[in-house]
Scaffold this motif. Structure first.
Motif, PDB file in Angstrom:
ATOM      1  N   TYR A  99       0.836  -1.208   0.000  1.00  0.00           N
ATOM      2  CA  TYR A  99       0.000   0.000   0.000  1.00  0.00           C
ATOM      3  C   TYR A  99       0.865   1.250   0.000  1.00  0.00           C
ATOM      4  O   TYR A  99       0.592   2.220  -0.683  1.00  0.00           O
ATOM      5  CB  TYR A  99      -0.902  -0.037   1.234  1.00  0.00           C
ATOM      6  N   ASP A 100       1.958   1.187   0.766  1.00  0.00           N
ATOM      7  CA  ASP A 100       2.915   2.297   0.894  1.00  0.00           C
ATOM      8  C   ASP A 100       4.025   2.108  -0.142  1.00  0.00           C
ATOM      9  O   ASP A 100       4.800   1.157  -0.075  1.00  0.00           O
ATOM     10  CB  ASP A 100       3.490   2.292   2.311  1.00  0.00           C
ATOM     11  N   SER A 123      -3.294  -8.628   9.809  1.00  0.00           N
ATOM     12  CA  SER A 123      -4.052  -7.871   8.814  1.00  0.00           C
ATOM     13  C   SER A 123      -4.086  -8.616   7.483  1.00  0.00           C
ATOM     14  O   SER A 123      -3.067  -9.129   7.023  1.00  0.00           O
ATOM     15  CB  SER A 123      -3.418  -6.494   8.589  1.00  0.00           C
ATOM     16  N   ARG A 142      -1.144  -5.045  -1.845  1.00  0.00           N
ATOM     17  CA  ARG A 142      -1.156  -3.608  -2.138  1.00  0.00           C
ATOM     18  C   ARG A 142      -2.417  -2.913  -1.629  1.00  0.00           C
ATOM     19  O   ARG A 142      -2.461  -1.690  -1.554  1.00  0.00           O
ATOM     20  CB  ARG A 142      -1.009  -3.393  -3.643  1.00  0.00           C
ATOM     21  N   TYR A 143      -3.444  -3.693  -1.294  1.00  0.00           N
ATOM     22  CA  TYR A 143      -4.708  -3.101  -0.857  1.00  0.00           C
ATOM     23  C   TYR A 143      -4.858  -3.067   0.671  1.00  0.00           C
ATOM     24  O   TYR A 143      -5.910  -2.682   1.175  1.00  0.00           O
ATOM     25  CB  TYR A 143      -5.880  -3.865  -1.467  1.00  0.00           C
ATOM     26  N   PRO A 145      -3.980  -1.361   4.016  1.00  0.00           N
ATOM     27  CA  PRO A 145      -3.364  -0.169   4.603  1.00  0.00           C
ATOM     28  C   PRO A 145      -2.467  -0.538   5.780  1.00  0.00           C
ATOM     29  O   PRO A 145      -2.795  -1.437   6.561  1.00  0.00           O
ATOM     30  CB  PRO A 145      -4.561   0.669   5.067  1.00  0.00           C
ATOM     31  N   GLU A 147      -0.528  -0.262   9.452  1.00  0.00           N
ATOM     32  CA  GLU A 147      -0.863   0.233  10.795  1.00  0.00           C
ATOM     33  C   GLU A 147       0.310   0.974  11.417  1.00  0.00           C
ATOM     34  O   GLU A 147       0.135   1.677  12.412  1.00  0.00           O
ATOM     35  CB  GLU A 147      -1.287  -0.929  11.696  1.00  0.00           C
ATOM     36  N   SER A 149       4.275   2.984  10.324  1.00  0.00           N
ATOM     37  CA  SER A 149       5.169   3.361   9.243  1.00  0.00           C
ATOM     38  C   SER A 149       6.243   2.287   9.109  1.00  0.00           C
ATOM     39  O   SER A 149       6.515   1.539  10.049  1.00  0.00           O
ATOM     40  CB  SER A 149       5.796   4.733   9.501  1.00  0.00           C
TER      41      SER A 149
END
Length: 259
Positions: A99-100, A123, A142-143, A145, A147, A149
């Motif tokens: 995702y990041d 997750s 990739r989907y 998010p 929790e 950094s």
């Protein structure tokens, strides 16, 4: 070294108390010290309500102990010079994406095994129980998010080990199952173990999984369709896991042979 009868009795009492406390129909126990087998025994039954006993050769699902085999598999590829701990994941999986985007570029082999990708504990774990093939499970990372950094927190992620398993397959040119069997099970003597319950074939000495619902214990079937390969699929016995313990305690050697 031989355990005294008093220690053997203490073990028996402890095991029976644990089985009663945790409502466990059966278990197996092995104790290794200084590369010596001190104790190996099965207790209870393989399935509640049935008489077949657990013994030292009874196969149990090893759950997330499987991850230690995946990590060792990665280490073997590092030893072979086929990858390095701090290589980026995208070197071997060019379409890999988190995702990041920052984490995507920086995530290394070492990060996969250290639970510091930023994905939270468990997750997206529903993906491993889906019918998607492994590469599709990894594509869908990739989907999810984050929790945390990147590298700033610990999030236990089976999906990162799924990714590690895909890298082992990609780099070695064989399936994760074949790699673990040929590079670990066979060299160290784990001849009774399998990498997935679908490989039970003619074996019958198998401990059945159980779950407790409203205080009642019931048997459940093994999930053979879930994408658990590199994270929770190994089935083994204490007679086999004794070899694994000795390998770990001896720094990668067993019977004076470096693995």
């Amino acid at each position: 070294m031989i355990l005294s009868s008093a220690i053997e009795n203490d073990i028996e009492i402890t095991v029976q108390k644990a089985m009663q406390t945790w409502n466990i129909p059966g278990l197996a126990l092995v104790i290794i010290k200084d590369d010596k087998l001190l104790h190996m025994k099965g207790y209870g039954v393989r399935e509640i309500g049935k008489p077949e006993p657990v013994d030292e050769n009874t196969l149990f699902g090893a759950a997330s102990i499987t991850k230690t085999f995946t990590a060792t598999g990665m280490g073997l590829l590092v030893q072979d010079g086929k990858l390095a701990w701090d290589d980026p994941v995208t070197k071997y999986l060019p379409t890999f994406q988190l995702y990041d985007s920052h984490a995507t570029q920086l995530l290394t082999i070492r990060d996969l095994l250290c639970h510091r990708s930023g994905i939270g504990s468990d997750s997206g774990e529903v993906l491993v129980y889906s019918s998607y093939p492994t590469d599709e499970v990894v594509r869908r990372l990739r989907y999810i998010p984050p929790e945390y950094s990147f590298r700033s927190g610990f999030g236990y992620s089976s999906l990162m080990f799924t990714t590690a398993g895909l890298i082992i397959s990609t780099v070695s040119g064989m399936s994760w199952d074949d790699f673990i069997r040929q590079r670990i099970f066979e060299p160290i003597g784990m001849t009774n173990s399998v990498t997935n319950s679908r490989y039970f074939t003619d074996q019958s000495n198998i401990a059945i999984p159980h779950e407790e619902i409203k205080g009642n214990l019931r048997a459940v079937t093994y999930r053979q369709d879930a994408r658990l390969e590199a994270i929770a699929s190994v089935c083994t016995s204490v007679s086999d896991i004794a070899f694994w313990l000795r390998l770990q305690l001896n720094g990668g050697c067993i019977n004076e042979k470096k693995i």
